[in-house]
Write a protein that holds these residues in place. Structure first.
Motif, PDB file in Angstrom:
ATOM      1  N   ARG A 231      -1.868 -27.783 -21.861  1.00  0.00           N
ATOM      2  CA  ARG A 231      -2.163 -26.350 -21.642  1.00  0.00           C
ATOM      3  C   ARG A 231      -3.670 -26.089 -21.669  1.00  0.00           C
ATOM      4  O   ARG A 231      -4.180 -25.235 -20.946  1.00  0.00           O
ATOM      5  N   SER A 232      -4.367 -26.847 -22.504  1.00  0.00           N
ATOM      6  CA  SER A 232      -5.818 -26.710 -22.565  1.00  0.00           C
ATOM      7  C   SER A 232      -6.473 -27.270 -21.294  1.00  0.00           C
ATOM      8  O   SER A 232      -7.303 -26.611 -20.669  1.00  0.00           O
ATOM      9  N   TYR A 233      -6.051 -28.505 -20.899  1.00  0.00           N
ATOM     10  CA  TYR A 233      -6.676 -29.134 -19.721  1.00  0.00           C
ATOM     11  C   TYR A 233      -6.468 -28.317 -18.455  1.00  0.00           C
ATOM     12  O   TYR A 233      -7.347 -28.263 -17.591  1.00  0.00           O
ATOM     13  N   ARG A 234      -5.316 -27.660 -18.309  1.00  0.00           N
ATOM     14  CA  ARG A 234      -5.078 -26.942 -17.055  1.00  0.00           C
ATOM     15  C   ARG A 234      -5.933 -25.680 -16.963  1.00  0.00           C
ATOM     16  O   ARG A 234      -6.034 -25.064 -15.914  1.00  0.00           O
ATOM     17  N   MET A 235      -6.491 -25.253 -18.112  1.00  0.00           N
ATOM     18  CA  MET A 235      -7.295 -24.032 -18.097  1.00  0.00           C
ATOM     19  C   MET A 235      -8.671 -24.274 -18.705  1.00  0.00           C
ATOM     20  O   MET A 235      -8.986 -23.789 -19.784  1.00  0.00           O
ATOM     21  N   HIS A 236      -9.480 -25.100 -17.991  1.00  0.00           N
ATOM     22  CA  HIS A 236     -10.879 -25.313 -18.356  1.00  0.00           C
ATOM     23  C   HIS A 236     -11.072 -25.849 -19.770  1.00  0.00           C
ATOM     24  O   HIS A 236     -12.099 -25.583 -20.388  1.00  0.00           O
ATOM     25  N   GLY A 237     -10.086 -26.553 -20.299  1.00  0.00           N
ATOM     26  CA  GLY A 237     -10.249 -27.127 -21.639  1.00  0.00           C
ATOM     27  C   GLY A 237     -10.385 -26.076 -22.717  1.00  0.00           C
ATOM     28  O   GLY A 237     -11.114 -26.258 -23.699  1.00  0.00           O
ATOM     29  N   LYS A 238      -9.638 -24.961 -22.550  1.00  0.00           N
ATOM     30  CA  LYS A 238      -9.785 -23.853 -23.489  1.00  0.00           C
ATOM     31  C   LYS A 238      -9.313 -24.252 -24.895  1.00  0.00           C
ATOM     32  O   LYS A 238      -8.400 -25.055 -25.064  1.00  0.00           O
ATOM     33  N   GLY A 239      -9.949 -23.652 -25.895  1.00  0.00           N
ATOM     34  CA  GLY A 239      -9.503 -23.808 -27.273  1.00  0.00           C
ATOM     35  C   GLY A 239      -8.569 -22.663 -27.621  1.00  0.00           C
ATOM     36  O   GLY A 239      -8.039 -21.988 -26.732  1.00  0.00           O
ATOM     37  N   SER A 240      -8.394 -22.398 -28.894  1.00  0.00           N
ATOM     38  CA  SER A 240      -7.459 -21.323 -29.248  1.00  0.00           C
ATOM     39  C   SER A 240      -8.071 -19.958 -28.932  1.00  0.00           C
ATOM     40  O   SER A 240      -7.370 -19.002 -28.658  1.00  0.00           O
ATOM     41  N   PHE A 241      -9.406 -19.885 -28.929  1.00  0.00           N
ATOM     42  CA  PHE A 241     -10.098 -18.686 -28.472  1.00  0.00           C
ATOM     43  C   PHE A 241     -10.517 -18.934 -27.029  1.00  0.00           C
ATOM     44  O   PHE A 241     -11.174 -19.925 -26.733  1.00  0.00           O
ATOM     45  N   LYS A 242     -10.083 -18.054 -26.113  1.00  0.00           N
ATOM     46  CA  LYS A 242     -10.194 -18.315 -24.684  1.00  0.00           C
ATOM     47  C   LYS A 242     -11.616 -18.681 -24.245  1.00  0.00           C
ATOM     48  O   LYS A 242     -11.808 -19.508 -23.370  1.00  0.00           O
ATOM     49  N   TYR A 243     -12.620 -18.048 -24.823  1.00  0.00           N
ATOM     50  CA  TYR A 243     -13.975 -18.323 -24.345  1.00  0.00           C
ATOM     51  C   TYR A 243     -14.705 -19.360 -25.182  1.00  0.00           C
ATOM     52  O   TYR A 243     -15.919 -19.481 -25.124  1.00  0.00           O
ATOM     53  N   ASP A 244     -13.920 -20.133 -25.962  1.00  0.00           N
ATOM     54  CA  ASP A 244     -14.495 -21.344 -26.529  1.00  0.00           C
ATOM     55  C   ASP A 244     -13.798 -22.518 -25.869  1.00  0.00           C
ATOM     56  O   ASP A 244     -12.617 -22.769 -26.094  1.00  0.00           O
ATOM     57  N   ASN A 245     -14.554 -23.223 -25.034  1.00  0.00           N
ATOM     58  CA  ASN A 245     -13.974 -24.347 -24.316  1.00  0.00           C
ATOM     59  C   ASN A 245     -14.279 -25.620 -25.074  1.00  0.00           C
ATOM     60  O   ASN A 245     -15.436 -25.972 -25.270  1.00  0.00           O
ATOM     61  N   VAL A 246     -13.234 -26.288 -25.495  1.00  0.00           N
ATOM     62  CA  VAL A 246     -13.417 -27.394 -26.435  1.00  0.00           C
ATOM     63  C   VAL A 246     -13.415 -28.762 -25.759  1.00  0.00           C
ATOM     64  O   VAL A 246     -13.683 -29.763 -26.403  1.00  0.00           O
ATOM     65  N   ARG A 247     -13.084 -28.801 -24.475  1.00  0.00           N
ATOM     66  CA  ARG A 247     -13.133 -30.061 -23.736  1.00  0.00           C
ATOM     67  C   ARG A 247     -13.348 -29.726 -22.262  1.00  0.00           C
ATOM     68  O   ARG A 247     -13.202 -28.575 -21.859  1.00  0.00           O
ATOM     69  N   ILE A 248     -13.715 -30.757 -21.472  1.00  0.00           N
ATOM     70  CA  ILE A 248     -13.882 -30.536 -20.039  1.00  0.00           C
ATOM     71  C   ILE A 248     -12.493 -30.598 -19.397  1.00  0.00           C
ATOM     72  O   ILE A 248     -11.832 -31.631 -19.428  1.00  0.00           O
ATOM     73  N   GLY A 249     -12.075 -29.463 -18.851  1.00  0.00           N
ATOM     74  CA  GLY A 249     -10.727 -29.406 -18.285  1.00  0.00           C
ATOM     75  C   GLY A 249     -10.742 -29.251 -16.787  1.00  0.00           C
ATOM     76  O   GLY A 249     -11.612 -29.785 -16.104  1.00  0.00           O
ATOM     77  N   MET A 250      -9.780 -28.510 -16.288  1.00  0.00           N
ATOM     78  CA  MET A 250      -9.646 -28.271 -14.853  1.00  0.00           C
ATOM     79  C   MET A 250      -9.247 -26.813 -14.651  1.00  0.00           C
ATOM     80  O   MET A 250      -8.850 -26.151 -15.594  1.00  0.00           O
ATOM     81  N   ASN A 251      -9.336 -26.351 -13.388  1.00  0.00           N
ATOM     82  CA  ASN A 251      -8.723 -25.076 -13.067  1.00  0.00           C
ATOM     83  C   ASN A 251      -7.441 -25.403 -12.324  1.00  0.00           C
ATOM     84  O   ASN A 251      -7.453 -25.643 -11.127  1.00  0.00           O
ATOM     85  N   SER A 252      -6.337 -25.503 -13.034  1.00  0.00           N
ATOM     86  CA  SER A 252      -5.102 -25.986 -12.425  1.00  0.00           C
ATOM     87  C   SER A 252      -3.903 -25.209 -12.941  1.00  0.00           C
ATOM     88  O   SER A 252      -3.049 -25.739 -13.631  1.00  0.00           O
ATOM     89  N   ARG A 253      -3.874 -23.915 -12.597  1.00  0.00           N
ATOM     90  CA  ARG A 253      -2.726 -23.095 -12.999  1.00  0.00           C
ATOM     91  C   ARG A 253      -1.785 -22.898 -11.823  1.00  0.00           C
ATOM     92  O   ARG A 253      -2.195 -23.012 -10.658  1.00  0.00           O
TER      93      ARG A 253
END
Ligand SMILES: *Cc1c(COP(=O)(O)O)cnc(C)c1O
Length: 378
Positions: A214-236
């Motif tokens: 769930r994190s990887y599909r949305m820009h590596g989001k953390g539990s707070f949407k605008y803290d990105n905790v890893r390099i993810g993807m835009n894949s929704r």
């Protein structure tokens, strides 16, 4: 005649699909709207796993699974040589190396004895670290997961089920998309369960992997949407596609899966004895992404395809080229390794029109052309 008649399906489902689309447009919740979560729940329930994570397409689903496991440079992932390119492409996209494995002649799926040889050889070579088996449920038929799960355990490998074509298949009580440590599917329009664009999903029983996906599909989001905790993807998955899929899943479950099996049975009883028809092992069920016959040799196959074409019957060659022979894989040294079954299949397979809205008389019409052609060009 259409190879896969999506218009007939739309005609059957039009009022529900139009309503679903309208509802999404009225809500303006185009990204991660309610239908996405509802679809994920329905898919997880249908398959019988804890988590379904929708994403943008079946290729991304494979990439996300590999990222969740931290697979990358220096790692080996075992992939069948006879499949759609994306199965191997996803492995390369994360920097890992696909190790190609031959398939079984009857099921078209990964050949477990060749798989074990390739694993042993990769360990002996010592250049790559074996990490995962990526098995494909080709043409709708699940691979032999009893054997694959044993091999995965024996060599401590993760099992990734690519059920892009396999959604709806089963082995006894277990449905496709439930066999892998992570399983993936595609909602490309022509797949067994297709949407009206690109779409895909991952399935797993593992809570931690589900959260990572769930994190990887949305820009590596953390539990707070605008803290990105890893390099993810835009894949929704678009809300519109999810809403369409909810309607289509109902029809798939209610009658479409039965309908393709009726079509397949009729083809097989019409063609049996004339040509090698698809084998569905005891206890297995297929969702018939393709109905694929095997001819004796290339010229016979090509002649048959031309004869069908002359009668306005479309047919397809899935797949004309082994993955190891793809130009993009020129850099992978496959000398000294051979793939006799894949090479033979690429020259002799032919897929016939197949979809749930094909009528009995259309199946008979296709069969008759095949039977007549084969009695002449044998
Ligand atoms: C279609 C397909 C994919 C890729 O799915 P997309 O949604 O098109 O990205 C992957 N693997 C197999 C076996 C497929 O048939």
């Amino acid at each position: 005649m259409q190879f896969r008649d999506l218009k007939r399906q739309y005609d059957a489902l039009q009022s529900d699909i139009d309503k679903a689309i309208k509802k999404v447009i009225n809500s303006s919740a185009f990204i991660m709207g309610k239908s996405v979560m509802e679809l994920e729940e329905e898919l997880a329930q249908y398959v019988g796993v804890r988590h379904c994570i929708a994403c943008a397409n079946g290729t991304d689903a494979l990439v996300i699974a590999l990222k969740v496991w931290g697979i990358g440079k220096g790692d080996a992932v075992f992939v069948p040589d006879f499949t759609f390119f994306a199965s191997a492409e996803a492995v390369s996209a994360v920097g890992a190396t696909p190790v190609f494995v031959d398939v079984c002649h009857d099921t078209f799926n990964i050949n477990h004895s060749d798989l074990e040889n390739r694993i042993i050889k990769t360990i002996a070579d010592g250049e790559l670290v074996p990490k995962a088996i990526l098995s494909v449920d080709l043409f709708g038929l699940p691979a032999n997961y009893t054997k694959l799960q044993m091999i995965a355990q024996k060599y401590r490998l993760l099992l990734l089920e690519d059920a892009a074509q396999g959604f709806g298949g089963y082995i006894t009580e277990t449905k496709a998309c439930a066999f892998g440590d992570i399983s993936t599917t595609s909602f490309f329009p022509a797949k067994p369960l297709g949407c009206y664009g690109d779409g895909g999903a991952l399935f797993t029983n593992n809570d931690e992997w589900a959260a990572l996906a769930r994190s990887y599909r949305m820009h590596g989001k953390g539990s707070f949407k605008y803290d990105n905790v890893r390099i993810g993807m835009n894949s929704r998955l678009d809300t519109l596609q999810a809403a369409i899929l909810r309607v289509k899943l109902k029809a798939f479950d209610a009658y479409e899966l039965d309908a393709v099996n009726t079509v397949a049975k009729r083809y097989t009883s019409n063609l049996n004895g004339m040509v090698h028809t698809p084998v569905v092992p005891l206890g297995f069920g297929s969702s018939w992404a393709q109905y694929t016959i095997v001819l004796n040799e290339e010229q016979q196959r090509d002649n048959l395809q031309n004869t069908l074409k002359a009668s306005s019957i479309p047919s397809m060659i899935y797949y004309p080229k082994p993955i190891h022979e793809q130009t993009a894989y020129n850099n992978i040294d496959c000398r000294g390794v051979d793939f006799p079954i894949t090479e033979k299949l690429c020259k002799t397979v032919l897929s016939l029109p197949m979809h749930p809205y094909l009528t009995a008389s259309e199946v008979d019409q296709v069969s008759e052309v095949v039977v007549n052609a084969l009695s002449q060009i044998r």
